[in-house]
Design an enzyme around this catalytic site. Structure first.
Site, PDB file in Angstrom:
ATOM      1  N   GLU A   1       0.832  -1.213   0.000  1.00  0.00           N
ATOM      2  CA  GLU A   1       0.000   0.000   0.000  1.00  0.00           C
ATOM      3  C   GLU A   1       0.865   1.262   0.000  1.00  0.00           C
ATOM      4  O   GLU A   1       0.361   2.375   0.012  1.00  0.00           O
ATOM      5  CB  GLU A   1      -0.904   0.015   1.235  1.00  0.00           C
ATOM      6  CG  GLU A   1      -2.224  -0.709   1.023  1.00  0.00           C
ATOM      7  CD  GLU A   1      -2.073  -2.156   0.607  1.00  0.00           C
ATOM      8  OE1 GLU A   1      -1.438  -2.926   1.341  1.00  0.00           O
ATOM      9  OE2 GLU A   1      -2.575  -2.519  -0.472  1.00  0.00           O
TER      10      GLU A   1
ATOM     11  N   ASN B   1      -0.794  -6.955  -4.550  1.00  0.00           N
ATOM     12  CA  ASN B   1      -1.315  -6.032  -5.554  1.00  0.00           C
ATOM     13  C   ASN B   1      -0.214  -5.168  -6.149  1.00  0.00           C
ATOM     14  O   ASN B   1       0.757  -4.830  -5.489  1.00  0.00           O
ATOM     15  CB  ASN B   1      -2.367  -5.116  -4.920  1.00  0.00           C
ATOM     16  CG  ASN B   1      -1.811  -4.370  -3.719  1.00  0.00           C
ATOM     17  OD1 ASN B   1      -1.616  -4.965  -2.662  1.00  0.00           O
ATOM     18  ND2 ASN B   1      -1.531  -3.096  -3.869  1.00  0.00           N
TER      19      ASN B   1
ATOM     20  N   ASP C   1      -7.491  -4.541  -5.928  1.00  0.00           N
ATOM     21  CA  ASP C   1      -6.697  -5.047  -4.802  1.00  0.00           C
ATOM     22  C   ASP C   1      -6.932  -6.536  -4.588  1.00  0.00           C
ATOM     23  O   ASP C   1      -7.026  -7.002  -3.463  1.00  0.00           O
ATOM     24  CB  ASP C   1      -6.969  -4.268  -3.500  1.00  0.00           C
ATOM     25  CG  ASP C   1      -5.998  -4.665  -2.385  1.00  0.00           C
ATOM     26  OD1 ASP C   1      -4.859  -5.040  -2.714  1.00  0.00           O
ATOM     27  OD2 ASP C   1      -6.377  -4.606  -1.213  1.00  0.00           O
TER      28      ASP C   1
ATOM     29  N   ASP D   1      -4.949  -8.732  -4.571  1.00  0.00           N
ATOM     30  CA  ASP D   1      -3.644  -9.003  -3.993  1.00  0.00           C
ATOM     31  C   ASP D   1      -3.406 -10.511  -3.867  1.00  0.00           C
ATOM     32  O   ASP D   1      -3.613 -11.078  -2.807  1.00  0.00           O
ATOM     33  CB  ASP D   1      -3.772  -8.294  -2.631  1.00  0.00           C
ATOM     34  CG  ASP D   1      -2.541  -8.274  -1.793  1.00  0.00           C
ATOM     35  OD1 ASP D   1      -1.703  -9.151  -1.962  1.00  0.00           O
ATOM     36  OD2 ASP D   1      -2.450  -7.377  -0.957  1.00  0.00           O
TER      37      ASP D   1
END
Lengths: 590, 254
Positions: free
Chosen positions: A199, A281, A323, A325
Site C-alpha cells: 500500500e 497487488n 486489490d 492481492d
C-alpha cells in the site's frame, strides 16, 4: 578487615545450570525435522505443519467420536495492553511452545504447564507503517534458533533457550513503508522471508539468509525490471533482472514503485525443490495509471531456493484493479488422474477463483469460483487468465470532471474471497478446506502520485455483506472437480486458518471466539469452545506423552476491524484479547 | 492445628536462614537494609572488605533522577584491577555495570545512571588476590528515574539516530581520556508498554581489534549515556563497539 559472605549459592545460578542441563538433552531443529514435520507428530517445527503447507496431521486420538470431550488444559496470556490481532501459528519442539503476538513479541512456553520460559519484545519505532494491524504470523525454528521478523522489517534470530538476540538483520527500510508480519520459512539451512508494504509503493522481494549466521545469500525482487543479487563468498553479485528487463508489462517508471509485496511468506515442496511465494497487488490500486499485466504482481512465483531465480510464474489477476492481492498460499498436493500421479498445487485467490496448477512448471490445470458470486470476471480462459467484465473495473478518474472515477460494485471485496487465512488440504479426504468470505465493495479510483512512506492507493472503497445471515463460509472443496462438498456459514467474516486431521476432523476458529471442530466428510459441527476473544490464528496439533494436544491463539483483530461500513456492525461488539489456549482429551478417553 | 503449622513454618524459616536475618547490614558503613541481599547476589561467598580507597563520587542530591553522574575511581588500589561491579542498593534493577578495565590504565570510569529513590551506590573492585574492595556512596533523590518513560518515548529522534556516537579525546597526564555519548533510549522495561531496550555490551578495542576493556551494561544506565574512560600505553586508533539487547551493533573509531 576481610569478611567472607556466608556461602549461600545464588538461586539463579542453580536454575541456569539446571536449564542448560535440560538443554543438552534436546537436539536443535534440523532440515530433516522441517521436511518431515507433517509425519512427525511429536513436534510442529514449520508454518503449515510441513513446508508444503497442507496443515494436515495424521493424529487421530481426537476424532469425530472423542472430540466432544475435548477440554482446555491451560491458557496463557500475552499480557500488557498490546491486545491487537493475534494471527500466529504456534510451534512446538521438545516440550516448548514458541508463539508470537501482536507488536512483534515472541513467547516461549512450557507446554506441560503453560508457564512462561522467556519472552522477547521488539522495541519498535513509532514510525512503523503496517497497513493492516500490528500482527505477526509466527516464528521459524532452526538449530537452537527461533527466527522471526518484525514490523520494522528486521529479521531476528533468538536463542531458543534464553530468548536473547543471536543475530539481527535489516531486511528493508520501514520508513519507506516496508514491514514484515509473515513467519519466515527455513529450507536447507536458509531462512527465507518476504516483505509487506504494497500500500506504500514498495518493491516486493524474497530474500534468503544463512539461518545460523544471518549472512544474506540472495535477494529476488518481485517486480519486473529490478535487478536480483546473489552473495558469493560475501560478495554481492548481479543475478539477473526479474522478468529480463523493465518496461514490458509496466508503462513509464511505475515499475520502480510497483508493489507486489510478498507479505504472506511462502511454502516449499522438496519433490520439485521450489519455493512458492504469492505476490500482492500492484501499486497504486488505480489500474488506469499502469496499463499492462504488471508482472509479477498478483501472482504465484516458483523460486529456486539455491539461486533465487524465478523458475515459473502464474498471474491470477493481470492489471489488478480491485486489490485482488494474489498473495495466497500455494499448497502442494498430489492426485491420481487415470493412474497417473499429478504433482499439483492448489490456491484460493483473493479474486474468488480457486486454481489448480502443475507445480513442476506452473501450467494451469483448472480453475473455478469458490465463492457464490464473482462480478469482475466471466470466468477463466484455457490458460487460467480471467475473462474480464470491462464495466466492472472502477472507472478512470481522467475520463471525468473532478477527482473521482466512476464507482462500481465489485464482488468479492478487496479483502477477498479468501484473505491471508490459510487453507488446509486433507490427505484423508482429498478435499481442500477453504475459509472464505462473501462480501462486495463499492470502489472508485482517484488520481495519486508516489511519495516515499505515504499511502499509494489512488482508490476509495467501502465493504458490504452479501447476505444478512453470514459473511464467512468454511467450504470443503474437491480440487479435482471444483465441487463444494459442504459448507459452514459464519455470521462474522472468517479470518483464521484451518487444520485437518486423520481423526476426520477440521478445526477452525471464528471471530466470535469459538474454536470449532467439524466432521471432515459432512461438515457437521462436532465441538465448540469459546476462548474469550476472536480467533484469527491457525490451530496446530501435536502429541506428547501419548496424548494429542490442540493449540490455538485467541485475540480479535487483523484487517477486518480496521474498515468501517456495514461489516463493522457485525464485529464491533467483539472484544480484544491475546492468549494461547491448549486442549486435550481427559486421560480416560485418550 | 493452626498453632502447630505456624510453629513448624517458623522453625523451617529459622533453619533455612540461620543467622543472616539477624545481621542484614553486616558492617556496612551506610547501614543499608539491602547490603546483605545484594552482597549475596554480586559477591556470593567471596572475600570482601569495605575500602575507602575505592571512590564512589556522586552529587549529594539527584537534580535529575534519570541522569545522575557517577564516577568510580579505584586507582588508589595497587596492582591490576580484574573487575568492577557497580550497583544501587534501592533501585528496582540494582546492577548498573560490570566492568573489566584495561590493563595498565587508571581504573577510573564516569557515566550517568537512573535512580528510583535515595539510595546507597556501591562499587566492588576485584583485585588480583581475589578480594573485593567495596566503596560506597549515597545519593539523595526525589525519585522515579527508573519508571519514568524515556524521552525517546515522546520524541522519535532516536529512531533515525539510534547508536550514533559522539566522542572526544583529552590528554589526562600520560593517558588518553575518552568521553563519548551514544544515542539510545536505554528503556528499563519497567514502564508499561515500553519493552526493555538497552545497550548491553561495550568494548574498547585497539587498532588490531584486541579488546582492551569491556563492560556489561544494565538498564539503570541513563538514556543517551555518556561514558568517560582513561586508556594508557596502547596504540590507537582505538575503536568503540556496542551492542544492545535488540541485537543492534554500533561501532566507531574514537
Amino acid at each position: 578487615m576481610i569478611q567472607r559472605g556466608r556461602g549461600k549459592a545464588f538461586a539463579v545460578t542453580t536454575l541456569v545450570a539446571a536449564l542448560s542441563m535440560a538443554g543438552m538433552a534436546n537436539a536443535g531443529v534440523t532440515d530433516q525435522d522441517i521436511l518431515n514435520d507433517q509425519m512427525t507428530t511429536d513436534d510442529v517445527v514449520s508454518n503449515g505443519l510441513g513446508p508444503k503447507g497442507q496443515r494436515f496431521s495424521p493424529l487421530k486420538a481426537v476424532n469425530t467420536d472423542t472430540v466432544k470431550d475435548l477440554r482446555p488444559v491451560w491458557s496463557f496470556s500475552f499480557g500488557g495492553e498490546k491486545q491487537r490481532g493475534q494471527e500466529s501459528q504456534p510451534m512446538v519442539k521438545d516440550g516448548v511452545m514458541y508463539v508470537t503476538a501482536s507488536y512483534s513479541r515472541v513467547f516461549a512456553i512450557d507446554v506441560k504447564t503453560g508457564d512462561e520460559l522467556w519472552e522477547y519484545n521488539a522495541r519498535l519505532p513509532d514510525g512503523i507503517m503496517p497497513c493492516c494491524d500490528v500482527i505477526n504470523r509466527g516464528v521459524a525454528l532452526y538449530d537452537d534458533l527461533v527466527l522471526f521478523a518484525t514490523l520494522d522489517a528486521k529479521l531476528i534470530a533468538l536463542d531458543s533457550k534464553t530468548g536473547k538476540v543471536v543475530w539481527k538483520k535489516k531486511v528493508a527500510d520501514y520508513k519507506a513503508g516496508y514491514s514484515i508480519t509473515a513467519a519466515p520459512l527455513v529450507v536447507n539451512g536458509k531462512v527465507i522471508t518476504g516483505v509487506s508494504g504494497g500500500e506504500f509503493g514498495i518493491v516486493g522481494k524474497v530474500e534468503a539468509y544463512d539461518a545460523k549466521t544471518g549472512q544474506i545469500l540472495w535477494s529476488r525482487p518481485t517486480v519486473e525490471g529490478h535487478m536480483g543479487y546473489i552473495w558469493k563468498e560475501g560478495k554481492k553479485v548481479e543475478n539477473g533482472i526479474s522478468g529480463g528487463k523493465p518496461g514490458q508489462t509496466w508503462p513509464g517508471d511505475l515499475w520502480k514503485t510497483g508493489g507486489a509485496a510478498t507479505w504472506l511468506g511462502g511454502t516449499y515442496d522438496p519433490d520439485v525443490n521450489l519455493l512458492f511465494f504469492g505476490t500482492g497487488n500492484p501499486a497504486p490500486w488505480n489500474s488506469h495509471l499502469r496499463p499492462g499485466d504488471n508482472l509479477f504482481s498478483s501472482s504465484r512465483l516458483a523460486i529456486d531456493p539455491d539461486t533465487g531465480k524465478i523458475v515459473w510464474h502464474f498471474q491470477t489477476t493481470p492489471n489488478d484493479g480491485w486489490d485482488f492481492d494474489g498473495v495466497n498460499e500455494l499448497v502442494s498436493f498430489d492426485y491420481k488422474d487415470g493412474g497417473k500421479t499429478i504433482k499439483a498445487a492448489g490456491t484460493a485467490d483473493r479474486n474468488g477463483f480457486f486454481y489448480v496448477l502443475n507445480r513442476e512448471n506452473g501450467e494451469f490445470i483448472r480453475g473455478f469460483p469458490f465463492v457464490d458470486e464473482i462480478s469482475w470476471a466471466k470466468g477463466l480462459d484455457k490458460n487460467g487468465r480471467p475473462i474480464y467484465v470491462d464495466d466492472n473495473r472502477p472507472g478512470n478518474p481522467a475520463d471525468v470532471d473532478g477527482n473521482k472515477g466512476k464507482p462500481v460494485v465489485a464482488i468479492p471485496s478487496f479483502l477477498g474471497g479468501k484473505n491471508w487465512m490459510p487453507v488446509s488440504y486433507s490427505k484423508q479426504t482429498g478435499l481442500f478446506y477453504v475459509p472464505s468470505n462473501e462480501w462486495a465493495m463499492d470502489i472508485w479510483n482517484e488520481p495519486v502520485s508516489y511519495k516515499k512512506g505515504a499511502a499509494y492507493l489512488g482508490a476509495g472503497f467501502t465493504i458490504k455483506p452479501l447476505n444478512d445471515e453470514y459473511i464467512g463460509v468454511l467450504r470443503a472443496i474437491d480440487p479435482k472437480t471444483g465441487k463444494e462438498k459442504w459448507r459452514y456459514k459464519n455470521y462474522a467474516p472468517l479470518w483464521g486458518g484451518v487444520l485437518s486431521t486423520a481423526g476426520k476432523l477440521v478445526f477452525m476458529g471464528n471471530p466470535e471466539g469459538y474454536l470449532m471442530a467439524f466432521d471432515a466428510e459432512t461438515g457437521e459441527l462436532k465441538y465448540k469452545f469459546n476462548t474469550g476473544s476472536g480467533i484469527v490464528g491457525s490451530p496446530i496439533t501435536w502429541e506428547m506423552d501419548g496424548e494429542q494436544y490442540i493449540s490455538v491463539v485467541s485475540g480479535w483483530g487483523g484487517a477486518v476491524p480496521l474498515w468501517g461500513g456495514e461489516v463493522a456492525k457485525r464485529v464491533k461488539h467483539l472484544n480484544q484479547g491475546g492468549s494461547v489456549w491448549t486442549f486435550k482429551l481427559p486421560k480416560e478417553d485418550a | 492445628m493452626r498453632a502447630w503449622s505456624n510453629a513448624l513454618l517458623f522453625a523451617l524459616a529459622l533453619s533455612g536462614v540461620p543467622s543472616e536475618a539477624a545481621e542484614p547490614t553486616a558492617g556496612d558503613p551506610l547501614d543499608s537494609v539491602m547490603w546483605e541481599y545484594n552482597r549475596q547476589i554480586f559477591l556470593a561467598d567471596q572475600p570482601y572488605r569495605f575500602d575507602e580507597r575505592v571512590l564512589v563520587e556522586l552529587p549529594p542530591f539527584a537534580e535529575d533522577p534519570t541522569q545522575v553522574p557517577l564516577t568510580v575511581d579505584a586507582s588508589a588500589l595497587a596492582g591490576r584491577i580484574e573487575r568492577v561491579i557497580a550497583w544501587a542498593d534501592l533501585n528496582p534493577i540494582q546492577q548498573i555495570f560490570n566492568w573489566y578495565p584495561a590493563a595498565g590504565s587508571r581504573a577510573r570510569l564516569s557515566l550517568r545512571f537512573k535512580v528510583q529513590q535515595a539510595t546507597p551506590v556501591r562499587a566492588a573492585v576485584l583485585t588480583q588476590d581475589g578480594v573485593w574492595h567495596v566503596g560506597s556512596g549515597f545519593v539523595d533523590a526525589a525519585g522515579g528515574g527508573c519508571t519514568a518513560p524515556s524521552m525517546a518515548n515522546s520524541d522519535p529522534y532516536w529512531e533515525s539516530h539510534l547508536g550514533e556516537i559522539a566522542g572526544r579525546r583529552f590528554q589526562a597526564g600520560s593517558a588518553s581520556r575518552y568521553r563519548f555519548k551514544v544515542i539510545h533510549p536505554m528503556d528499563t522495561g519497567l514502564v508499561n508498554n515500553i519493552p526493555e531496550f538497552f545497550l548491553q555490551q561495550l568494548e574498547l578495542r585497539d587498532g588490531q581489534g584486541s579488546v582492551l576493556s569491556r563492560m556489561e551494561l544494565f538498564p539503570p544506565v541513563s538514556e543517551n549515556p555518556v561514558f568517560t574512560f582513561d586508556l594508557e600505553g596502547t596504540e590507537g586508533p582505538h575503536r568503540l563497539w556496542l551492542r544492545d539487547n535488540g541485537g543492534n551493533e554500533f561501532e566507531r573509531t574514537l
